[in-house]
Design a protein around this motif. Structure first.
Motif, PDB file in Angstrom:
ATOM      1  N   ILE A 228     -27.556 -68.065  28.421  1.00 45.65           N
ATOM      2  CA  ILE A 228     -28.550 -67.618  29.505  1.00 45.65           C
ATOM      3  C   ILE A 228     -29.760 -68.841  29.208  1.00 45.65           C
ATOM      4  CG2 ILE A 228     -30.465 -65.951  29.744  1.00 45.65           C
ATOM      5  CD1 ILE A 228     -28.489 -64.003  27.987  1.00 45.65           C
TER       6      ILE A 228
ATOM      7  N   SER B  75     -34.834 -67.712  31.123  1.00 45.93           N
ATOM      8  CA  SER B  75     -34.321 -66.399  31.520  1.00 45.93           C
ATOM      9  C   SER B  75     -33.937 -66.100  33.039  1.00 45.93           C
ATOM     10  CB  SER B  75     -35.119 -65.211  31.205  1.00 45.93           C
ATOM     11  OG  SER B  75     -35.147 -65.138  29.759  1.00 45.93           O
TER      12      SER B  75
ATOM     13  N   ILE C  10     -30.318 -63.633  36.212  1.00 46.56           N
ATOM     14  CA  ILE C  10     -29.110 -63.866  35.813  1.00 46.56           C
ATOM     15  C   ILE C  10     -28.533 -62.731  35.304  1.00 46.56           C
ATOM     16  CG2 ILE C  10     -28.152 -64.954  33.655  1.00 46.56           C
ATOM     17  CD1 ILE C  10     -29.616 -67.196  35.360  1.00 46.56           C
TER      18      ILE C  10
ATOM     19  N   PHE D 224     -24.437 -60.831  33.836  1.00 44.29           N
ATOM     20  CA  PHE D 224     -23.252 -61.085  33.218  1.00 44.29           C
ATOM     21  C   PHE D 224     -22.171 -61.373  34.221  1.00 44.29           C
ATOM     22  CE2 PHE D 224     -25.395 -58.380  30.117  1.00 44.29           C
ATOM     23  CZ  PHE D 224     -24.958 -59.022  29.021  1.00 44.29           C
TER      24      PHE D 224
ATOM     25  N   ARG E 219     -25.441 -56.237  35.318  1.00 41.63           N
ATOM     26  CA  ARG E 219     -26.908 -56.297  34.538  1.00 41.63           C
ATOM     27  C   ARG E 219     -26.313 -56.024  33.144  1.00 41.63           C
ATOM     28  NH1 ARG E 219     -28.976 -54.763  39.547  1.00 41.63           N
ATOM     29  NH2 ARG E 219     -30.056 -56.580  40.625  1.00 41.63           N
ATOM     30  N   ILE E 220     -25.570 -54.945  32.954  1.00 41.25           N
ATOM     31  CA  ILE E 220     -25.195 -54.435  31.445  1.00 41.25           C
ATOM     32  C   ILE E 220     -23.908 -54.547  31.037  1.00 41.25           C
ATOM     33  CG2 ILE E 220     -25.036 -51.921  30.688  1.00 41.25           C
ATOM     34  CD1 ILE E 220     -27.849 -52.622  31.597  1.00 41.25           C
ATOM     35  N   LEU E 221     -23.874 -54.750  29.781  1.00 41.11           N
ATOM     36  CA  LEU E 221     -22.839 -54.876  29.121  1.00 41.11           C
ATOM     37  C   LEU E 221     -22.559 -53.761  27.919  1.00 41.11           C
ATOM     38  CD1 LEU E 221     -20.680 -57.379  28.662  1.00 41.11           C
ATOM     39  CD2 LEU E 221     -22.012 -58.015  26.648  1.00 41.11           C
ATOM     40  N   SER E 222     -21.455 -52.949  28.346  1.00 42.18           N
ATOM     41  CA  SER E 222     -21.308 -51.856  27.237  1.00 42.18           C
ATOM     42  C   SER E 222     -20.157 -52.073  26.398  1.00 42.18           C
ATOM     43  CB  SER E 222     -21.306 -50.693  28.058  1.00 42.18           C
ATOM     44  OG  SER E 222     -20.574 -50.708  28.982  1.00 42.18           O
ATOM     45  N   PHE E 223     -20.362 -51.636  24.996  1.00 39.18           N
ATOM     46  CA  PHE E 223     -19.038 -51.581  24.179  1.00 39.18           C
ATOM     47  C   PHE E 223     -19.151 -50.612  23.263  1.00 39.18           C
ATOM     48  CE2 PHE E 223     -22.600 -54.673  22.830  1.00 39.18           C
ATOM     49  CZ  PHE E 223     -22.939 -54.178  21.741  1.00 39.18           C
TER      50      PHE E 223
ATOM     51  N   GLU F 290     -22.266 -44.750  23.104  1.00 41.57           N
ATOM     52  CA  GLU F 290     -21.823 -46.052  23.566  1.00 41.57           C
ATOM     53  C   GLU F 290     -23.050 -46.888  23.503  1.00 41.57           C
ATOM     54  OE1 GLU F 290     -18.935 -47.658  27.302  1.00 41.57           O
ATOM     55  OE2 GLU F 290     -20.947 -46.574  27.832  1.00 41.57           O
ATOM     56  N   GLN F 291     -22.838 -48.284  23.118  1.00 44.42           N
ATOM     57  CA  GLN F 291     -24.074 -49.194  22.958  1.00 44.42           C
ATOM     58  C   GLN F 291     -23.835 -50.012  24.390  1.00 44.42           C
ATOM     59  OE1 GLN F 291     -24.699 -51.539  19.936  1.00 44.42           O
ATOM     60  NE2 GLN F 291     -25.305 -49.971  18.645  1.00 44.42           N
ATOM     61  N   LYS F 292     -25.019 -50.208  24.940  1.00 39.66           N
ATOM     62  CA  LYS F 292     -25.482 -50.904  26.149  1.00 39.66           C
ATOM     63  C   LYS F 292     -26.383 -52.152  25.807  1.00 39.66           C
ATOM     64  CE  LYS F 292     -24.259 -47.616  29.535  1.00 39.66           C
ATOM     65  NZ  LYS F 292     -24.530 -47.026  30.813  1.00 39.66           N
ATOM     66  N   ILE F 293     -26.002 -53.064  26.441  1.00 36.55           N
ATOM     67  CA  ILE F 293     -26.944 -54.325  26.189  1.00 36.55           C
ATOM     68  C   ILE F 293     -26.949 -55.019  27.396  1.00 36.55           C
ATOM     69  CG2 ILE F 293     -25.042 -55.869  25.597  1.00 36.55           C
ATOM     70  CD1 ILE F 293     -27.137 -56.944  23.491  1.00 36.55           C
ATOM     71  N   SER F 294     -28.292 -55.387  27.651  1.00 38.36           N
ATOM     72  CA  SER F 294     -28.570 -55.827  28.986  1.00 38.36           C
ATOM     73  C   SER F 294     -29.035 -57.436  28.705  1.00 38.36           C
ATOM     74  CB  SER F 294     -30.177 -55.579  29.530  1.00 38.36           C
ATOM     75  OG  SER F 294     -31.043 -55.983  28.500  1.00 38.36           O
ATOM     76  N   VAL F 295     -28.823 -58.201  29.932  1.00 38.08           N
ATOM     77  CA  VAL F 295     -28.846 -59.828  29.722  1.00 38.08           C
ATOM     78  C   VAL F 295     -30.200 -59.891  29.160  1.00 38.08           C
ATOM     79  CG1 VAL F 295     -29.210 -61.745  31.287  1.00 38.08           C
ATOM     80  CG2 VAL F 295     -27.748 -59.990  32.073  1.00 38.08           C
TER      81      VAL F 295
ATOM     82  N   LEU G 173     -30.056 -59.814  25.431  1.00 41.07           N
ATOM     83  CA  LEU G 173     -29.140 -61.016  25.134  1.00 41.07           C
ATOM     84  C   LEU G 173     -29.987 -62.232  25.066  1.00 41.07           C
ATOM     85  CD1 LEU G 173     -26.484 -60.737  23.654  1.00 41.07           C
ATOM     86  CD2 LEU G 173     -25.351 -61.387  25.821  1.00 41.07           C
ATOM     87  N   SER G 174     -30.911 -62.407  26.217  1.00 45.57           N
ATOM     88  CA  SER G 174     -31.656 -63.733  26.408  1.00 45.57           C
ATOM     89  C   SER G 174     -32.347 -63.943  25.109  1.00 45.57           C
ATOM     90  CB  SER G 174     -32.168 -63.723  27.756  1.00 45.57           C
ATOM     91  OG  SER G 174     -33.594 -63.000  27.429  1.00 45.57           O
TER      92      SER G 174
END
Lengths: 894, 360
Positions: free
Chosen positions: A867, A871, A880, A882, A890-894, B61-66, B69-70
């Protein structure tokens, strides 16, 4: 007996403690000959310390018994700074050339002398200067035939009298092209262990009816008239030496022979305990010395010519315009012939492969040496060097390998000697370093009037500007006035330096330059008159050599490693140049209402405010007369051509439609400077379209049409209508794949090809690729053009538009003020790049992802590995997201 | 729940458990269910207190946004930029958007976007391209933060010098008051076909004789749980274990104010290949960057290896090649392995001497 020959090489050997000069040459019938000359000894000059001046001779003779032949008092002028009277110097003559440095250093170390002069001139050049002998000139030698096994020549003669002959012709030389194929598993061959598999030889003229011969170092069933096989490398190398001796070539050549084939061949001969006497001498082996990253090779009595270096030099000088310098590309462009298609990395496989594969490799090697030979023989690359050798006096090999300074220096040595001057020794390395702090001021570049000029612009330039300045102000180290007060007539230059006037002493450099300029004028006239094509060609080469020599003098005086490096002189020359350009601009703008639109070093471009070429030319002629009159003959200005249209982008970057007088009519051409239509990392489409745009702008002066042309081309690109050949980008693999930093498309493709086919290009190969559509990283979208064709994969038109086609065009359009407003009639002024940018869709936008490949701009789809710290997208400020495979989120989940 | 019951249960599962985890579980038996529900592959071989805590936090559940992370790149950029500003190594410092055609001599601080034949650098104001010679660029990698001393000529930014944040020289080497000896064991690879049983025997007989030393076990022991259980039972009671799952990121320990960084070192091979440098030079280069693994990848998009504070000792596992170096007062050791070179290090924190222990 009498012998007439053209001089190819010169060296010396020691015989009974005395040097014997050997002149190697070729007769009119093509016979190799060697003339031995005895009774010539090395010498140099010193300025002894005042304290031991009276018994200097005695001391020196005692110190070097048997080595010093003669110690004589002589009167000579010192080289730098005008001197009224000669100085008392001592000339020391020795018996052995190789011991000159030892004597000089001892005298210096023991503080017996203040200075030494000419103590580092190569013995062969000392001899050639004294006897006025030049490389490649013709000589008639009187002498007696002699028998010797020390050289491999058809005629050997003990020379008594030597006389120069006038001839424009060159002896019928024998050329042998060599190409070797080494067998190595991992790309870079190691001459200590990797054998030579194949030696391919091509001959001009034929060798016993062979045009070429291929030697293979293993048993090969398909041998024939031109292919011979051997049980091992050693046997093959033995045969190679036999052929070399039997053919006895004058020129050994190859494509990249200097840095590869020759040093490798010598190394393999050494590993196999075979003779290294590849020259015409049976006493001295051929050598290959590594200097920096290059090799300097020497083969006594013959000349080594590297076709690659000749092509490279011509490309650098601009006489050839080539995008790539590989033998295949060069042969295609210059000879309209093709190399046989085997990649470097495939050689190992072919060597160990089946009969057909080995046969293909043999044909491949054969073709390579043939192409190298044709390049040198047919393209007449050597003509210029032949003439440079004659003009400068250097031997051909040194003209090919050495720089301009060496040529100038050799000419100066002769003239200084004739005029009773001595030359200083070459400055040491440390001295050169010191000089760095001083600055050589460059030429003047006038501020350009950027834009498209549709009125005619005349291009005027000063004929031989720098050489003329030397002559006009009598500029020379020997006339340079170092002191403030002097009681002789002097000339003060516009730079502020002073030189004594011609009436007091004519400078050596101006004298040489005047002679060279006059000779060139004479030869050009002769060339114009002659109807014989061959004579015309030779005269043309001669005038070019004279031009190169004339122009080398200025650079020489500003070159820190030159014997006559005088920064004040180099600065005087550029200073006068700047003065003349400024003065010319002033003369034109004070006396006319024309506008000077640009000027650089020795030329000036003037908008004469008419659209008619004839009228413009007449105005230009008048300007020429006016300027020459006002400058009172210091230099001559000449109108060269008229630009009907001229597009100036910036300093040193312009293109114009030129008209030049020729045979009573006009010759039309497009002249380009600094606008690179030849860039290796651009695809052909980029070059074609840039050329197309310039053509429309310059010939039709129609920016709108040029813009339309671009749009149409881009449309075709988007519809996949452009032939894929035009979109191929090539890049070479310069090092092992694992050591590449970052991700590069061609490297990623190689990795992909390895997985797909098992084989792929390797170090030294060029990789051709196109960029295909997709959402992955750019580097992952590099694809093999053949594969793309076969599988009908769509091309990434957006990549080509933004990264290949638009960048070179942007500046051109920007300069002529083409903006979105004017062309489209809408909105604010935007960069061209943005106008063409296609709208991206929000397709494949998913709620959330559980992994990611990287990041992507939601607006322009630019891929980011990381990134950006701002930003948002650098290009369009977009958001920007994923990216995983072809999904965005816009969201990453794990 | 009885501690002995828990222990028995875990032994049956092939898992080890540390004292803190045992305490937590005995007081909160509910968590046990969470552990049992977790897929076996994602369980560490030694269940620690920290692991149980992380398990508790992970229930949703964990969520992460751009945007979140930026912060990774921005954080390191700001951290190193502040370092540069305090160090005052850069004159005429400009933001990237302030470089114009009138600029001549200047310097910038930025994060590397791309490094090939040219260098692309970005800061919070934008991105710019720099011409750099091969010698200067040979150790630059993507995503690290560097300073550049530049000259602008004919519209081209030419790099004159590259500045790295580097480690400040320590005025005094930290030492403990009393004699404290530390031994770090890692990379045993009990399950590898190349595992050398003789080396291991030598190691066990040596470790049994040691008195009053701190023993730390981390890095690869084995992928088989029964091996690990055996290993743990072979080791003295005081040994502190950091299993593979914990060791994806460096861990800092503190013994009487001496900071010890236990770091995974598998990635060092990547940098050695990239730069074609020795292990020692590679480590020093990374120390100069103040980041032991600066390149960001989707699997390690974090600042775990950023050296915000300077440790006194760094121990690398996973390198499989033993060496010891001292750089500006930091003792750095890399452990060998029980496959080829069973060399490990014993460090005396009172004298700061390093002793080589060879189990071959």
């Amino acid at each position: 007996m009498e012998l007439e020959f053209q001089l190819l090489d010169c060296d010396y050997i020691m015989l009974d403690n005395s040097p014997v000069i050997r002149l190697f040459g070729i007769t009119n019938e093509g016979k190799s000959s060697c003339v031995f000359i005895k009774d010539y000894h090395p010498y140099f000059y010193v300025l002894p310390k005042k304290s031991i001046e009276t018994n200097f001779e005695e001391i020196v003779k005692k110190k070097f018994p048997g080595l010093v032949l003669k110690v004589e008092k002589v009167q000579k002028y010192l080289p730098i700074g005008y001197q009224k009277e000669k100085n008392n110097l001592v000339k020391i003559t020795l018996t052995d050339p190789s011991r000159v440095p030892e004597v000089r250093d001892t005298l210096q170390k023991e503080k017996m002398i203040d200075d030494a002069y000419e103590a580092d001139i190569l013995f062969k050049y000392r001899f050639m200067a004294d006897k006025n002998i030049s490389g490649l000139k013709w000589y008639k030698v009187k002498g007696t035939l002699t028998r010797t096994k020390t050289v491999k020549c058809d005629i050997t003669l003990e020379g008594e009298e030597i006389k120069e002959l006038e001839s424009l012709e060159n002896a019928p030389l024998k050329f042998l092209a060599i190409d070797i194929e080494t067998i190595s598993q991992n790309g870079i061959p190691d001459s200590k262990k990797d054998i030579i598999g194949i030696i391919s030889l091509s001959f001009y003229p034929n060798f016993n009816s062979h045009k070429s011969l291929v030697l293979v170092s293993k048993i090969f069933p398909k041998t024939g008239k031109d292919v011979r096989d051997f049980t091992n490398e050693k046997e093959m190398l033995k045969e190679f030496i036999k052929i070399l001796d039997a053919y006895n070539p004058d020129v050994l050549l190859g494509y990249n022979i200097n840095n590869f084939d020759f040093p490798y061949l010598l190394s393999r001969l050494r590993e196999n305990d075979l003779s290294l006497m590849l020259g015409r001498c049976n006493l001295k082996p051929s050598v290959s010395k590594k200097i920096g990253s290059h090799y300097r090779n020497s083969v006594i009595g013959r000349v080594i010519v590297d076709a690659y270096e000749l092509v490279k030099e011509s490309t650098r000088k601009g006489t050839l315009r080539l995008k790539r310098l590989g033998l295949g590309d060069v042969a295609r462009e210059l000879l309209k012939d093709e190399k046989i298609d085997i990649a470097h990395s495939e050689i190992f496989g072919h060597w160990h492969g089946n009969e057909d594969q080995l046969n293909k490799l043999v044909e491949y090697a054969k073709k390579d040496s043939e192409l190298a030979l044709r390049l040198v023989v047919e393209k007449e690359f050597l003509d210029k060097f032949f003439e440079l050798s004659k003009v400068s006096g250097l031997l051909l090999q040194d003209c090919l390998d050495g720089g301009e300074a060496q040529r100038v220096e050799n000419l100066l040595l002769r003239e200084f000697d004739k005029n009773n001057f001595v030359l200083p020794s070459k400055p040491s390395e440390e001295w050169g370093e010191d000089g760095k702090s001083q600055e050589l001021k460059g030429a003047l570049v006038l501020e350009p009037k950027i834009g498209l000029h549709t009125d005619s612009v005349v291009y005027l330039d000063f004929k031989s500007m720098y050489p003329s300045i030397f002559v006009a102000y009598n500029i020379c180290p020997t006339t340079f006035v170092k002191t403030k007060e002097i009681d002789v007539e002097t000339i003060e230059t516009p730079y502020g330096t002073k030189f004594v006037s011609k009436n007091v002493r004519e400078g050596i450099m101006p004298t040489i330059l005047k002679r060279l300029i006059n000779e060139r004028d004479k030869i050009r006239l002769e060339a114009k008159r002659t109807t014989d094509d061959k004579v015309k060609r030779l005269l043309d080469a001669k005038q070019l050599a004279l031009k190169i020599m004339t122009n080398a003098f200025y650079g020489y005086t500003g070159y820190q490693r030159a014997r006559l490096y005088v920064l004040d002189i180099a600065n005087t020359i550029t200073g006068c140049g700047r003065f003349l350009i400024n003065k010319t601009k002033e003369i034109i703008e004070m006396n006319t209402n024309y506008e000077v639109v640009y000027g650089d070093t020795d030329s000036i471009m003037v908008n004469v405010k008419t659209k008619d070429i004839e009228t413009a030319y007449d105005y230009g002629k008048k300007l020429e007369l006016m300027v020459n009159e006002k400058l009172q003959g210091i230099v001559q200005m000449k109108i060269e051509k008229v630009f009907k249209t001229l597009l100036i982008l910036s300093k040193k970057r312009y293109a114009g439609l030129t008209y030049e007088k020729s045979d009573g009519g006009w010759k039309e051409d497009i002249m380009m400077k600094g606008i690179e239509t030849v860039r290796r990392d651009w695809c052909d489409a980029a070059t074609k379209i840039l050329f197309g745009v310039l053509n429309i702008l310059l010939k039709e002066q129609n920016p709108k049409k040029a813009f339309g042309y671009v749009k149409e081309y881009l449309g075709k690109l988007e519809r996949n209508e452009i032939p894929i050949e035009d979109l191929i980008i090539t890049k070479s693999i310069s090092k092992s794949i694992v050591t590449y930093k970052g991700i590069q498309p061609h490297i990623e493709l190689v990795k992909k090809l390895r997985k797909r086919n098992g084989t792929a290009p390797n170090v030294g190969d060029r990789v051709s690729f196109v960029i295909v559509k997709g959402m992955q990283l750019l580097s992952e979208r590099a694809e093999d053009p053949e594969y793309v064709k076969a599988n009908k994969i769509p091309i990434d038109s957006k990549y080509y538009i933004e990264n290949q086609i638009l960048p070179p065009l942007e500046r051109v359009f920007e300069v002529i003020g083409i903006s979105k407003t004017e062309l489209m009639g809408i909105g604010r002024q935007t960069l061209l790049r943005e106008i063409f940018k296609t709208q991206t869709t929000d397709g494949n936008f998913v709620e959330s992802l559980n992994s990611f490949d990287g990041f992507v701009c939601n607006k322009c789809n630019k891929f980011y590995r990381r990134i950006p710290v701002i930003s948002k997208c650098f290009d369009c400020q977009g958001e920007i997201l994923f990216l995983f495979k072809d999904k965005k989120s816009r969201i990453l989940s794990f | 729940m009885e501690k002995s019951t828990i222990l028995k249960l875990f032994l049956n599962l092939g898992l080890q458990i540390d004292q803190r985890a045992l305490n937590i579980l005995s007081e909160n038996p509910d968590i046990l269910e969470l552990v049992l529900k977790t897929e076996k592959e994602s369980l560490p071989t030694v269940i620690t207190g920290e692991f149980l805590e992380s398990l508790l936090n992970k229930t949703e559940e964990q969520k992460i946004s751009v945007e979140q992370l930026s912060k990774v790149a921005n954080y390191r950029y700001e951290f190193i930029r502040d370092l540069f500003i305090t160090q005052q190594k850069l004159n005429n410092l400009l933001s990237i958007n302030k470089i114009t055609d009138k600029t001549k001599q200047f310097s910038v601080i930025g994060i590397v976007s791309e490094i090939n034949d040219i260098l692309t650098l970005e800061d919070v104001t934008g991105q710019a391209v720099f011409e750099i010679d091969k010698e200067q660029s040979k150790y630059i990698v993507e995503d690290e933060v560097i300073g550049l001393v530049c000259e602008r000529k004919f519209g081209v930014n030419e790099v004159k010098q590259v500045i790295y944040p580097d480690i400040p020289i320590k005025k005094e080497i930290s030492k403990t008051q009393s004699s404290e000896k530390c031994f770090f064991i890692s990379d045993i690879h009990l399950d590898s076909p190349n595992f050398n049983r003789n080396y291991y025997k030598n190691f066990l007989s040596w470790i049994k004789e040691q008195k009053n030393i701190h023993i730390f076990a981390f890095g690869d022991i084995s992928r088989k749980k029964e091996d690990i259980i055996k290993f743990i039972s072979d080791m003295p009671q005081s040994t502190r274990f950091y299993s593979k799952a914990d060791a994806l990121k460096p861990i800092t320990l503190n013994i009487q104010n001496i900071q010890i960084l236990l770091s995974p070192g598998e990635h060092l091979h990547h940098y050695m290949n990239l730069w074609n440098t020795t292990l020692e030079t590679t480590i020093i280069n990374l120390l100069k960057k103040r980041n032991l693994n600066p390149i960001l990848t989707p699997s390690s998009y974090n600042n775990a290896f950023l050296l915000e504070t300077i440790p006194d000792i760094i121990v690398f596992s996973g390198v499989n090649k033993a060496t010891t170096i001292n750089y500006k007062g930091i003792t750095i050791v890399t452990n060998g392995s029980f496959l080829t070179e069973p060399i490990y290090w014993l460090i005396n924190l009172q004298t700061r001497e390093t002793f080589k222990i060879d189990f071959s």
